[in-house]
Enzyme design. Sequence first.
Site, PDB file in Angstrom:
ATOM      1  N   SER A   1       0.987  -0.785   0.266  1.00 48.16           N
ATOM      2  CA  SER A   1      -0.011  -0.471  -0.209  1.00 48.16           C
ATOM      3  C   SER A   1       0.982   1.371   0.068  1.00 48.16           C
ATOM      4  CB  SER A   1      -1.184   0.301   1.666  1.00 48.16           C
ATOM      5  OG  SER A   1      -1.837   1.444   1.382  1.00 48.16           O
TER       6      SER A   1
ATOM      7  N   THR B   1      -9.053  -1.693   2.158  1.00 51.17           N
ATOM      8  CA  THR B   1      -8.650  -2.672   0.531  1.00 51.17           C
ATOM      9  C   THR B   1      -8.399  -4.048   0.032  1.00 51.17           C
ATOM     10  OG1 THR B   1      -6.731  -2.230  -1.089  1.00 51.17           O
ATOM     11  CG2 THR B   1      -6.368  -3.047   0.669  1.00 51.17           C
TER      12      THR B   1
ATOM     13  N   LYS C   1     -13.505  -4.911   1.022  1.00 52.76           N
ATOM     14  CA  LYS C   1     -14.504  -4.128   0.578  1.00 52.76           C
ATOM     15  C   LYS C   1     -15.701  -4.177   0.706  1.00 52.76           C
ATOM     16  CE  LYS C   1     -11.024  -1.253  -2.008  1.00 52.76           C
ATOM     17  NZ  LYS C   1     -10.803  -0.887  -3.122  1.00 52.76           N
TER      18      LYS C   1
ATOM     19  N   ASP D   1     -13.314   6.046  -3.336  1.00 54.07           N
ATOM     20  CA  ASP D   1     -12.960   5.676  -4.817  1.00 54.07           C
ATOM     21  C   ASP D   1     -13.427   6.401  -5.864  1.00 54.07           C
ATOM     22  OD1 ASP D   1     -11.027   4.314  -4.060  1.00 54.07           O
ATOM     23  OD2 ASP D   1     -12.166   2.291  -4.077  1.00 54.07           O
TER      24      ASP D   1
ATOM     25  N   GLY E   1     -13.364  -3.343 -18.932  1.00 53.04           N
ATOM     26  CA  GLY E   1     -13.882  -4.174 -16.722  1.00 53.04           C
ATOM     27  C   GLY E   1     -15.194  -3.763 -16.622  1.00 53.04           C
TER      28      GLY E   1
END
Length: 269
Positions: free
Chosen positions: A14, A62, A66, A102, A124
């Site tokens: 991270s 993360t 989540k 995000d 994606g």
Amino acid sequence: MKYAEVIGDPIAHSKSPIIHGFWLKKLGIDAHYKIHHVKPEDLADYIKTRSSDADWLGCNTTLPHKVAMLDLVADPGDLKSTIGAMNTVFRQDALLTGTNTDAGGFYAPIAADDWNGKHAVIIGAGGAARAILFALSKAGIGKVTILARNALKAMGLLAHFGLKGEILPMDAMLPSADLLVNSSPLGMVGQEPLEIDLSPLPENAIVYDIVYTPLKTELLKQARARQLLAIDGLDMLIGQAAIAFELFFGAPPPADCEEELRSLLVKSL
């Protein structure tokens, strides 16, 4: 000392401690931000323990936590039925509350543009795509084309966010669009390459790759060769961290040192 942290499994990779530590030092805030490795089976106990720690200000979450986090803290924004993931937990009064930064982090670099009625192409259909589609739906995007291996999953995302558009296979010719976003791991170190022809994009299109290892992906190199506006993965990484930082520490990050921060992050890649 007050602190916040990032949790995941694995978590040593991270970059969040670099970002938050940099801002804390710049602002002279007497707190720190650290990494904490939490396995899936220990997540509930982690939240229970931290909730009684008066110095703990919250955490970034993360993979693989989540989704599981949605059932452990308050969800006033109804993330469970929208984005479907929670990446930040913070104290709101006496309540542990979750949110997802995000979507805001993705949108920050393109917020100055008017996306109402425009066309976006998303590569994606995974978790990152959900946050991106949520942000674009709120921005009034007119049409979304998703390039995906799983057409049914991608169609479900369009329906979930009430978006008009179409689903194409990953190897389809790129349609003309105002925005192209790679939300997949393709092109990342250790992953398959992303092979795509950008020639159908108009000269004012924006190309956005959320991958940041490597920072200069082949997609962005191709975009810059065409003199298209190219946005790399550090923009989203820093943007989502900025929202979380203010929730944890009660102050916005300093606004005049982004290049210094980016330099630190690039050196760590």
